[in-house]
Design a protein around this motif. Structure first.
Motif, PDB file in Angstrom:
ATOM      1  N   LEU A   1       0.887  -1.059   0.099  1.00 34.14           N
ATOM      2  CA  LEU A   1      -0.069   0.117  -0.246  1.00 34.14           C
ATOM      3  C   LEU A   1       1.487   0.904  -0.050  1.00 34.14           C
ATOM      4  O   LEU A   1       0.720   2.196  -0.990  1.00 34.14           O
ATOM      5  N   PRO A   2       1.646   1.188   0.853  1.00 37.19           N
ATOM      6  CA  PRO A   2       2.458   2.767   0.643  1.00 37.19           C
ATOM      7  C   PRO A   2       3.589   3.201  -0.754  1.00 37.19           C
ATOM      8  O   PRO A   2       3.474   3.961  -0.478  1.00 37.19           O
ATOM      9  N   HIS A   3       3.773   1.778  -1.360  1.00 43.92           N
ATOM     10  CA  HIS A   3       4.334   2.394  -1.855  1.00 43.92           C
ATOM     11  C   HIS A   3       3.727   2.411  -3.507  1.00 43.92           C
ATOM     12  O   HIS A   3       4.130   3.066  -4.333  1.00 43.92           O
ATOM     13  N   LEU A   4       2.396   1.673  -3.540  1.00 40.51           N
ATOM     14  CA  LEU A   4       0.833   1.929  -4.486  1.00 40.51           C
ATOM     15  C   LEU A   4       0.925   3.563  -4.377  1.00 40.51           C
ATOM     16  O   LEU A   4       0.596   4.091  -5.604  1.00 40.51           O
ATOM     17  N   ASN A   5       0.796   3.978  -3.224  1.00 37.34           N
ATOM     18  CA  ASN A   5       0.581   5.254  -3.429  1.00 37.34           C
ATOM     19  C   ASN A   5       1.235   6.181  -3.000  1.00 37.34           C
ATOM     20  O   ASN A   5       1.178   7.927  -3.440  1.00 37.34           O
ATOM     21  N   THR A   6       2.705   6.020  -4.100  1.00 31.40           N
ATOM     22  CA  THR A   6       3.779   6.903  -3.646  1.00 31.40           C
ATOM     23  C   THR A   6       4.210   6.753  -5.487  1.00 31.40           C
ATOM     24  O   THR A   6       5.098   5.802  -5.916  1.00 31.40           O
ATOM     25  N   GLY A   7       3.410   7.542  -6.409  1.00 33.75           N
ATOM     26  CA  GLY A   7       3.943   6.608  -7.764  1.00 33.75           C
ATOM     27  C   GLY A   7       3.304   6.349  -8.312  1.00 33.75           C
ATOM     28  O   GLY A   7       3.274   5.287  -9.602  1.00 33.75           O
ATOM     29  N   GLY A   8       2.277   5.362  -7.610  1.00 35.09           N
ATOM     30  CA  GLY A   8       2.109   4.119  -8.290  1.00 35.09           C
ATOM     31  C   GLY A   8       2.242   2.753  -8.314  1.00 35.09           C
ATOM     32  O   GLY A   8       3.546   2.523  -7.993  1.00 35.09           O
ATOM     33  N   GLN A   9       1.688   1.907  -9.297  1.00 39.18           N
ATOM     34  CA  GLN A   9       2.137   0.436  -9.623  1.00 39.18           C
ATOM     35  C   GLN A   9       3.723   0.865 -10.300  1.00 39.18           C
ATOM     36  O   GLN A   9       3.435   1.468 -10.991  1.00 39.18           O
ATOM     37  N   ARG A  10       4.700  -0.368 -10.191  1.00 39.21           N
ATOM     38  CA  ARG A  10       5.555  -0.312 -10.896  1.00 39.21           C
ATOM     39  C   ARG A  10       4.615  -1.143 -12.322  1.00 39.21           C
ATOM     40  O   ARG A  10       4.221  -2.075 -12.300  1.00 39.21           O
ATOM     41  N   VAL A  11       5.436  -0.489 -13.494  1.00 40.35           N
ATOM     42  CA  VAL A  11       5.302  -1.419 -14.904  1.00 40.35           C
ATOM     43  C   VAL A  11       5.562  -1.958 -15.761  1.00 40.35           C
ATOM     44  O   VAL A  11       6.283  -2.877 -16.557  1.00 40.35           O
ATOM     45  N   SER A  12       7.649  -1.704 -15.601  1.00 39.85           N
ATOM     46  CA  SER A  12       8.586  -2.056 -16.524  1.00 39.85           C
ATOM     47  C   SER A  12       9.623  -1.993 -15.762  1.00 39.85           C
ATOM     48  O   SER A  12       9.917  -0.919 -14.643  1.00 39.85           O
ATOM     49  N   THR A  13      10.840  -3.146 -16.143  1.00 36.32           N
ATOM     50  CA  THR A  13      11.824  -3.213 -15.715  1.00 36.32           C
ATOM     51  C   THR A  13      12.825  -3.173 -16.713  1.00 36.32           C
ATOM     52  O   THR A  13      12.690  -3.354 -18.026  1.00 36.32           O
ATOM     53  N   LEU A  14      14.147  -2.383 -16.436  1.00 32.39           N
ATOM     54  CA  LEU A  14      14.704  -2.344 -17.083  1.00 32.39           C
ATOM     55  C   LEU A  14      16.648  -2.976 -16.285  1.00 32.39           C
ATOM     56  O   LEU A  14      16.820  -2.238 -15.548  1.00 32.39           O
ATOM     57  N   ILE A  15      17.276  -3.989 -16.829  1.00 34.54           N
ATOM     58  CA  ILE A  15      18.002  -4.316 -15.934  1.00 34.54           C
ATOM     59  C   ILE A  15      19.585  -3.999 -16.932  1.00 34.54           C
ATOM     60  O   ILE A  15      19.462  -4.620 -18.168  1.00 34.54           O
ATOM     61  N   MET A  16      20.619  -3.848 -16.735  1.00 37.71           N
ATOM     62  CA  MET A  16      21.172  -3.313 -17.256  1.00 37.71           C
ATOM     63  C   MET A  16      22.923  -4.125 -17.255  1.00 37.71           C
ATOM     64  O   MET A  16      23.029  -4.199 -15.644  1.00 37.71           O
ATOM     65  N   TYR A  17      23.824  -4.749 -18.335  1.00 34.99           N
ATOM     66  CA  TYR A  17      24.323  -5.310 -17.212  1.00 34.99           C
ATOM     67  C   TYR A  17      25.309  -4.477 -17.668  1.00 34.99           C
ATOM     68  O   TYR A  17      25.334  -4.336 -18.210  1.00 34.99           O
TER      69      TYR A  17
END
Length: 287
Positions: free
Chosen positions: A203-219
């Motif tokens: 809940l506290p994370h969703l209330n700050t910026g909303g849901q995560r939608v995508s990830t980029l992992i850089m090696y």
């Protein structure tokens, strides 16, 4: 179920009917999957049946083939992507879940600079506690990490702009870059990057910026052995290569959160593994 019991690999018509009814009633695919596993089904057979139900019925079992939702990844089409200051090549794509392996996201000099910057501030990496939402050190993730605020320095600002262009979301939607180092035996057990709405700690994370939608992992380096990024539910893995990136999204065609994005970092068996990760949110995030 004990390891000696045989798992079911064939899904009967009654179970297919139950899957369709459960989806129609709004049940999450991940919960349906767990119920089937608890009833003795092999995970791959269970997920194939669930995925077949999505394919046949689209947004609900009552939908006709012409009413199915068409999923479009935020990542641009084509073999070459405009990242603002450079062109990034696509090495591989998967449609469901939306996954792409990218080449040339970072230069060798940038990779070295991130390793050097992070080495001075590494601490034991934490994960989000699902009950309370706090960051806590847990054995599922055995790495050291360093956090960089957006535009903290010239290199971070440059990469923030670059990944914003690649991920087709404003820089303000991005969390700060996180550099992580995994030594021998270091791993991140399979997990989801999104915040499960069913967890109180989300809940506290969703209330700050909303849901995560995508990830980029850089090696940030080549790994001598081990350290692959694994997607166990689609039997897919990516070998870390310096300067390359792994992009993925969590949406289903129906607008839900995709359990196929379960992923992890396999244990490093020789050498070490360095990555820098960017997570994007639905809305502006105070990164």
């Amino acid at each position: 179920m004990s390891g000696n019991e045989r798992q079911h690999t064939k899904v009967t018509p009654d179970w297919h009917r139950w899957i369709a009814e459960s989806l129609h009633a709004g049940s999450r695919a991940v919960d349906i999957l767990q119920t089937m596993i608890d009833n003795g089904f092999a995970e791959r057979a269970a997920w194939t049946a669930i995925d077949d139900a999505y394919s046949m019925h689209g947004t609900s079992p009552a939908a006709s083939p012409t009413e199915r939702t068409v999923f479009r990844s935020r990542l641009a089409d084509g073999h070459e992507l405009d990242a603002g200051d450079r062109t990034v090549r696509v090495l591989a794509r998967i449609a469901r879940p939306a996954v792409a392996v990218l080449d040339g996201v970072l230069s060798a000099e940038e990779c070295r600079a991130f390793r050097d910057m992070a080495a001075r501030r590494l601490t034991r990496s934490a994960v989000v506690d699902r009950d309370h939402g706090r960051h806590a050190v847990m054995d599922i993730r055995t790495s050291d990490g360093a956090y960089f605020q957006r535009a903290e320095n010239e290199l971070v600002a440059l990469v923030d702009r670059r990944v914003s262009a690649l991920m087709h979301l404003p820089e303000e939607h991005g969390e700060g870059l996180q550099v992580m180092r995994y030594g021998i035996g270091g791993e991140y057990q399979p997990h989801f990057d999104y915040f499960d709405p069913a967890d109180k700690g989300s809940l506290p994370h969703l209330n700050t910026g909303g849901q995560r939608v995508s990830t980029l992992i850089m090696y940030l380096n080549d790994v001598e052995a081990g350290g692959e990024t694994i997607f166990p539910r689609i039997d897919f893995s990516v070998v870390p290569r310096e300067g390359q990136g792994l992009y993925f999204e969590y949406d289903t065609p129906e607008g839900g959160l995709d359990p196929l994005t379960l992923h992890g970092g396999a244990p490093v068996t020789r050498g070490e593994k360095w990555i820098v990760t960017k997570w994007m949110r639905e809305r502006a995030f105070p990164g």
